[in-house]
Design an enzyme around this catalytic site. Structure first.
Site, PDB file in Angstrom:
ATOM      1  N   ARG A  66       0.826  -1.213   0.000  1.00 44.26           N
ATOM      2  CA  ARG A  66       0.000   0.000   0.000  1.00 44.26           C
ATOM      3  C   ARG A  66       0.859   1.261   0.000  1.00 44.26           C
ATOM      4  O   ARG A  66       0.583   2.212  -0.724  1.00 44.26           O
ATOM      5  CB  ARG A  66      -0.942   0.005   1.206  1.00 44.26           C
ATOM      6  CG  ARG A  66      -2.121  -0.928   1.087  1.00 44.26           C
ATOM      7  CD  ARG A  66      -3.145  -0.693   2.198  1.00 44.26           C
ATOM      8  NE  ARG A  66      -2.559  -0.771   3.535  1.00 44.26           N
ATOM      9  CZ  ARG A  66      -2.462  -1.884   4.262  1.00 44.26           C
ATOM     10  NH1 ARG A  66      -2.898  -3.014   3.775  1.00 44.26           N
ATOM     11  NH2 ARG A  66      -1.931  -1.858   5.467  1.00 44.26           N
ATOM     12  N   GLN A  86       4.213   2.301 -11.964  1.00 44.39           N
ATOM     13  CA  GLN A  86       4.436   2.036 -13.390  1.00 44.39           C
ATOM     14  C   GLN A  86       4.668   0.550 -13.637  1.00 44.39           C
ATOM     15  O   GLN A  86       4.156  -0.019 -14.606  1.00 44.39           O
ATOM     16  CB  GLN A  86       5.634   2.842 -13.900  1.00 44.39           C
ATOM     17  CG  GLN A  86       5.378   4.317 -13.973  1.00 44.39           C
ATOM     18  CD  GLN A  86       6.653   5.115 -14.241  1.00 44.39           C
ATOM     19  OE1 GLN A  86       7.760   4.595 -14.166  1.00 44.39           O
ATOM     20  NE2 GLN A  86       6.479   6.392 -14.552  1.00 44.39           N
ATOM     21  N   GLU A 134      12.719  -3.622  -7.837  1.00 38.02           N
ATOM     22  CA  GLU A 134      12.285  -2.259  -7.495  1.00 38.02           C
ATOM     23  C   GLU A 134      11.943  -2.150  -6.014  1.00 38.02           C
ATOM     24  O   GLU A 134      12.288  -1.160  -5.354  1.00 38.02           O
ATOM     25  CB  GLU A 134      11.086  -1.855  -8.345  1.00 38.02           C
ATOM     26  CG  GLU A 134      10.617  -0.437  -8.111  1.00 38.02           C
ATOM     27  CD  GLU A 134      11.651   0.594  -8.530  1.00 38.02           C
ATOM     28  OE1 GLU A 134      11.951   1.496  -7.711  1.00 38.02           O
ATOM     29  OE2 GLU A 134      12.152   0.506  -9.654  1.00 38.02           O
ATOM     30  N   GLU A 144      22.461  13.436   4.686  1.00 38.09           N
ATOM     31  CA  GLU A 144      23.617  14.181   4.219  1.00 38.09           C
ATOM     32  C   GLU A 144      24.394  13.328   3.228  1.00 38.09           C
ATOM     33  O   GLU A 144      24.339  12.101   3.259  1.00 38.09           O
ATOM     34  CB  GLU A 144      24.506  14.563   5.401  1.00 38.09           C
ATOM     35  CG  GLU A 144      23.843  15.560   6.338  1.00 38.09           C
ATOM     36  CD  GLU A 144      24.752  15.950   7.491  1.00 38.09           C
ATOM     37  OE1 GLU A 144      25.987  15.827   7.342  1.00 38.09           O
ATOM     38  OE2 GLU A 144      24.221  16.374   8.515  1.00 38.09           O
TER      39      GLU A 144
END
Length: 119
Positions: A16, A27, A63, A79
């Site tokens: 979710r 995508q 992914e 950083e």
């Protein structure tokens, strides 16, 4: 059994969250939805169909792992750090390799289909 149920809930929560906030994940899910019917027409066998869908699922898997790496790196520090940059770049490279793999599998399958060869 409780561990399996808890793992399922954790996975659903991650799904979710990724579907709601990660454009690349959305995508790739859309690509999977397209691959379901198109793969059926491209392949000439169940194993070929499984291979086509599996290639897209591997892309989604990579992914998800890349997003996890980025989230962990961001939790450590926002950083600039060359080691964190390398970790993120490696995750990105893994996604690129998965895209090349999926595209290659689909191109071979389409080429064989157009040539009349079994896939």
């Amino acid at each position: 059994m409780k561990r399996l149920i808890d793992a399922f809930h954790n996975s659903a929560r991650a799904f979710r969250r990724l579907a709601g906030s990660e454009a690349a994940f959305r995508q790739e899910l859309a690509l999977l939805v397209l691959a379901l019917p198109i793969g059926w027409f491209v392949s000439t066998s169940w194993s070929g169909y499984a291979l086509l869908l599996g290639a897209v699922l591997v892309l989604i898997l990579v992914e998800v792992l890349n997003t996890g790496i980025e989230a962990a790196c961001n939790a450590v520090s926002r950083e600039f750090d060359s080691d964190i940059q390398l970790a993120k770049d490696c995750g990105s490279l893994a996604v690129l390799i998965a895209i090349v793999l999926a595209a290659g599998v689909w191109l071979v399958a389409v080429g064989e289909r157009l040539a009349g060869l079994p896939f």
